[in-house]
Design a protein around this motif. Structure first.
Motif, PDB file in Angstrom:
ATOM      1  N   GLN A 163       0.845  -1.089  -0.093  1.00  0.00           N
ATOM      2  CA  GLN A 163       0.059   0.083  -0.070  1.00  0.00           C
ATOM      3  C   GLN A 163       1.009   1.306  -0.123  1.00  0.00           C
ATOM      4  N   THR A 164       2.034   1.084   0.554  1.00  0.00           N
ATOM      5  CA  THR A 164       2.937   2.276   0.628  1.00  0.00           C
ATOM      6  C   THR A 164       3.311   2.579  -0.797  1.00  0.00           C
ATOM      7  N   GLN A 165       3.899   1.736  -1.395  1.00  0.00           N
ATOM      8  CA  GLN A 165       4.498   1.786  -2.944  1.00  0.00           C
ATOM      9  C   GLN A 165       3.153   2.281  -3.774  1.00  0.00           C
ATOM     10  N   ILE A 166       2.016   1.677  -3.546  1.00  0.00           N
ATOM     11  CA  ILE A 166       0.823   2.110  -4.384  1.00  0.00           C
ATOM     12  C   ILE A 166       0.563   3.649  -4.130  1.00  0.00           C
ATOM     13  N   GLY A 167       0.642   4.164  -2.917  1.00  0.00           N
ATOM     14  CA  GLY A 167       0.607   5.553  -2.546  1.00  0.00           C
ATOM     15  C   GLY A 167       1.499   6.337  -3.460  1.00  0.00           C
ATOM     16  N   GLN A 168       2.962   5.807  -3.482  1.00  0.00           N
ATOM     17  CA  GLN A 168       3.864   6.666  -4.114  1.00  0.00           C
ATOM     18  C   GLN A 168       3.402   6.786  -5.565  1.00  0.00           C
ATOM     19  N   VAL A 169       3.012   5.489  -6.233  1.00  0.00           N
ATOM     20  CA  VAL A 169       2.587   5.755  -7.541  1.00  0.00           C
ATOM     21  C   VAL A 169       1.583   6.623  -7.911  1.00  0.00           C
ATOM     22  N   ASP A 170       0.613   6.609  -6.880  1.00  0.00           N
ATOM     23  CA  ASP A 170      -0.695   7.468  -7.044  1.00  0.00           C
ATOM     24  C   ASP A 170       0.038   9.153  -7.146  1.00  0.00           C
ATOM     25  N   ALA A 171       0.663   9.271  -6.234  1.00  0.00           N
ATOM     26  CA  ALA A 171       1.248  10.740  -5.958  1.00  0.00           C
ATOM     27  C   ALA A 171       2.315  10.907  -7.051  1.00  0.00           C
ATOM     28  N   ARG A 172       2.910   9.974  -7.711  1.00  0.00           N
ATOM     29  CA  ARG A 172       3.485  10.522  -8.873  1.00  0.00           C
ATOM     30  C   ARG A 172       2.664  10.803 -10.085  1.00  0.00           C
ATOM     31  N   PHE A 173       1.495   9.925 -10.446  1.00  0.00           N
ATOM     32  CA  PHE A 173       0.631  10.107 -11.275  1.00  0.00           C
ATOM     33  C   PHE A 173      -0.129  11.399 -11.142  1.00  0.00           C
ATOM     34  N   ARG A 174      -0.295  11.682 -10.047  1.00  0.00           N
ATOM     35  CA  ARG A 174      -1.109  13.036  -9.607  1.00  0.00           C
ATOM     36  C   ARG A 174      -0.180  14.103  -9.978  1.00  0.00           C
ATOM     37  N   ALA A 175       0.833  14.240  -9.561  1.00  0.00           N
ATOM     38  CA  ALA A 175       1.920  15.138  -9.864  1.00  0.00           C
ATOM     39  C   ALA A 175       2.324  15.190 -11.479  1.00  0.00           C
ATOM     40  N   ARG A 176       2.193  14.206 -12.148  1.00  0.00           N
ATOM     41  CA  ARG A 176       2.605  14.322 -13.583  1.00  0.00           C
ATOM     42  C   ARG A 176       1.021  14.766 -14.302  1.00  0.00           C
ATOM     43  N   ALA A 177       0.113  14.593 -13.868  1.00  0.00           N
ATOM     44  CA  ALA A 177      -1.229  14.853 -14.278  1.00  0.00           C
ATOM     45  C   ALA A 177      -1.402  16.542 -14.145  1.00  0.00           C
ATOM     46  N   GLU A 178      -0.931  17.158 -12.964  1.00  0.00           N
ATOM     47  CA  GLU A 178      -1.115  18.306 -12.917  1.00  0.00           C
ATOM     48  C   GLU A 178      -0.004  19.381 -13.456  1.00  0.00           C
ATOM     49  N   ALA A 179       1.195  18.234 -13.768  1.00  0.00           N
ATOM     50  CA  ALA A 179       2.041  19.037 -14.453  1.00  0.00           C
ATOM     51  C   ALA A 179       1.586  19.465 -16.050  1.00  0.00           C
ATOM     52  N   HIS A 208       2.963   3.370 -14.397  1.00  0.00           N
ATOM     53  CA  HIS A 208       2.374   3.791 -13.201  1.00  0.00           C
ATOM     54  C   HIS A 208       1.824   2.699 -12.656  1.00  0.00           C
ATOM     55  N   GLY A 209       2.392   1.512 -12.271  1.00  0.00           N
ATOM     56  CA  GLY A 209       2.315   0.326 -11.508  1.00  0.00           C
ATOM     57  C   GLY A 209       1.473  -0.629 -12.343  1.00  0.00           C
ATOM     58  N   GLU A 210       1.662  -0.504 -13.831  1.00  0.00           N
ATOM     59  CA  GLU A 210       1.458  -1.627 -14.627  1.00  0.00           C
ATOM     60  C   GLU A 210       2.335  -2.903 -14.747  1.00  0.00           C
ATOM     61  N   HIS A 211       1.905  -3.923 -14.652  1.00  0.00           N
ATOM     62  CA  HIS A 211       3.019  -5.279 -14.375  1.00  0.00           C
ATOM     63  C   HIS A 211       3.895  -4.889 -13.363  1.00  0.00           C
ATOM     64  N   ARG A 212       3.220  -4.466 -12.252  1.00  0.00           N
ATOM     65  CA  ARG A 212       4.083  -4.114 -10.933  1.00  0.00           C
ATOM     66  C   ARG A 212       5.253  -3.196 -10.977  1.00  0.00           C
ATOM     67  N   VAL A 213       5.438  -2.568 -12.281  1.00  0.00           N
ATOM     68  CA  VAL A 213       6.412  -1.525 -12.318  1.00  0.00           C
ATOM     69  C   VAL A 213       6.052  -0.170 -11.857  1.00  0.00           C
ATOM     70  N   ARG A 214       6.688   0.088 -10.786  1.00  0.00           N
ATOM     71  CA  ARG A 214       6.381   1.462 -10.105  1.00  0.00           C
ATOM     72  C   ARG A 214       6.418   2.585 -11.049  1.00  0.00           C
TER      73      ARG A 214
END
Length: 584
Positions: free
Chosen positions: A295-311, A347-353
């Motif tokens: 769950q911690t790693q998934i949270g990091q993936v979500d934060a990365r996706f969110r930052a990129r979407a805002e960018a 962004h998390g596909e196939h376990r790739v963070r």
């Protein structure tokens, strides 16, 4: 607002001046009907061309570029299956500049001696900008260029092919950061060193990198629009690529323009069936060795996706500003607009963070939208196309000639005809070294692969293989390599890969060996390419779809001169359109 120390020969860019410039940008966003009339000129024989290529944008971020989709996609052609040959920054951009696959242009990574700016530099005089100049175009580049630019050569070097140059220096210095910082960076502006901001960590809204590029693009258009000489403008924002260390941003995630910080709070990465894939036992070792994300790693993936979407919201504003300025200056109707990215991102596909380079769709698939005078509006094309096609397409619009044997093809025929399938495969390859690894998720194994209309097939350096039937498995969940049911398909794809991995020029665009034979009342498809199915059209209307050998169709109400088409799928998954004129 202090902007820090400057080297000899540089000039100081103050926040106040940039704020004034950005106010001009805001004005440019307003409708400009009167300005369009003021600058109206005689119709050019050739259009202006604007290429906007952002950095590391996964296809699932395109939905946040609403202004881009409205201004380019809805007014032009969206290519739903657009791919890159080598999913890494410098090799991808080198392919765009040369119209050649990596194995032909020689740029095999981001770092010397096998890659980077220094690798293409000896032949830079034979790339897209030079070809367009020779054809009479006024050329300008703004933003990121090739990895290593300004690091391995003099800061003030302007590559051949550009009348105006505003390139980011890809290195940190005593003043500020390099290309990969939203603030505190340095540009080579026509041979002069110009600093923006103070340090990568210090937020100065007036120097936000993507907005500065937007301002420069609009200024260029306003200055050049009254000229009768057509222009080529290349704009390359760094967003949504991660930022360099020292940016004071969590996970080195990109910072959005200040007006968009927090705009997408709560957004999470898409949860398609490949997200944190439950069973990867069928995958090669680079994926098989990845553990399930917690769950911690998934949270990091979500934060990365969110930052990129805002960018990318800032990139969206850049595109709108370019389009609005073209309209205000009376140039929009005579301008080709192209939007794309250099590679995708995980962004998390196939376990790739995070990362790219791997052979899967999130890495190799990129957005591509083209709006052009006289072309269809608001349509989609499903034919596979590649970044290897960008240079040939631009040259086609410009009526210019390349100086190299090109591996790609112009996309203009596909833009004109929805059933125009070229029948070629797209080459996929990597040659990266440990120096090219941008994050711990990048794989340690090189691969050679092919992407056809239906299949993805890859062979790794350690002998492992992957085969996906994208018609039934679009998320690449079940590797069919070694499955007896797909044995004949795999053999056909292996033969195709052996050819594509070393192809050059026309050989890279080879079609399956199938033929359309027609009599007045009937048609038949056959050949060594082992056609699997065909859809027949007479006078543009569908007649029959046949999947059983021999593949044939009866032709209703035929007469001499009628146009017959067959859209044919071969054993290796390539689709080709065959055409004949009936003689009765």
């Amino acid at each position: 607002m202090g902007l820090g120390r400057q080297r000899a020969g540089s000039r100081r860019v103050t926040g106040a001046l940039l704020i004034a410039g950005l106010l001009c940008v805001a004005v440019a966003l307003a409708p400009g009907g009167s300005e369009a009339k003021k600058h109206k000129k005689a119709k050019q024989a050739r259009p202006n061309i604007v290429l906007i290529m952002d950095d590391d944008q996964s296809i699932n971020l395109q939905r946040f570029l609403t202004k881009t989709n409205a201004a380019i996609g809805a007014k032009g052609v969206t290519f739903d299956n657009s791919f890159v040959n080598y999913s890494l920054c410098c090799p991808s951009r080198a392919t765009m500049l040369t119209g050649q696959y990596t194995h032909n242009n020689g740029v095999r990574g981001n770092q010397p001696p096998t890659g980077g700016y220094d690798k293409l530099r000896p032949t830079m005089g034979n790339t897209l900008g030079v070809w367009l100049q020779r054809a009479g175009y006024y050329t300008t580049h703004i933003g990121k260029f090739l990895n290593g630019y300004g690091r391995d050569v003099p800061d003030t070097e302007v590559p051949p092919g550009w009348n105006e140059w505003y390139g980011s220096l890809d290195k940190p210095d005593g003043f500020a950061g390099g290309t990969y910082t939203a603030y505190g960076y340095t540009l080579n502006e026509n041979g002069r060193i110009v600093h923006y901001g103070s340090t990568p960590g210090a937020v100065d809204p007036a120097t936000y990198q993507t907005d500065v590029y937007s301002q420069k693009a609009a200024d260029f258009i306003r200055r050049r629009a009254p000229s009768k000489k057509p222009f080529y403008l290349s704009v390359a924002p760094r967003d949504p690529h991660s930022e360099a260390a020292g940016c004071n941003c969590a996970g080195d995630n990109p910072r959005a323009a200040p007006r968009y910080e927090g705009a997408l709070d709560g957004l999470t990465a898409p949860r398609d069936p490949s997200f944190n894939e439950a069973d990867v036992s069928d995958k090669p070792s680079p994926i098989k060795n990845l553990t399930l994300m917690n769950q911690t790693q998934i949270g990091q993936v979500d934060a990365r996706f969110r930052a990129r979407a805002e960018a990318v919201l800032g990139v969206d504003d850049l595109v709108q500003n370019v389009v609005s300025t073209l309209k205000a200056s009376g140039e929009l109707k005579n301008t080709v607009l192209i939007f794309t990215s250099d590679n995708g991102f995980f962004h998390g596909e196939h376990r790739v963070r995070q990362g790219k380079v791997r052979v899967y769709e999130p890495s190799i698939r990129v957005p591509l939208e083209i709006r052009a005078p006289g072309m269809a509006k608001g349509v989609h094309r499903k034919q596979p196309v590649g970044n290897v096609d960008l240079a040939p397409t631009i040259l086609d619009f410009a009526n210019a000639k390349p100086g190299r044997k090109e591996d790609g093809m112009s996309l203009v025929p596909i833009m004109k005809g929805k059933r125009d399938f070229p029948g070629r495969a797209l080459d996929l390859e990597t040659y990266f070294t440990p120096d090219d690894l941008e994050d711990p998720e990048d794989p340690p194994t090189n691969y050679q692969g092919v992407r056809t209309d239906r299949y993805l097939y890859a062979v790794y350096g350690n002998g492992e293989r992957e085969l996906y039937d994208l018609r039934s498995d679009p998320f690449e969940l079940q590797n069919q390599a070694g499955n007896p049911i797909y044995a004949t398909v795999q053999n056909a794809l292996q033969r195709l890969l052996s050819s594509e991995a070393v192809c050059a020029g026309k050989r890279c665009r080879a079609r399956p060996k199938v033929k359309l034979k027609a009599r007045c009342t009937s048609a038949k498809v056959a050949g060594k390419g082992k056609p699997q199915e065909a859809t027949f059209y007479l006078r543009g209307k569908k007649v029959k779809r046949d999947r059983k050998a021999p593949i044939r169709a009866r032709l209703p109400h035929p007469s001499s001169g009628q146009k017959l088409e067959a859209v044919v799928s071969s054993l290796d998954g390539r689709i080709v359109t065959l055409k004949r004129t009936l003689h009765c």
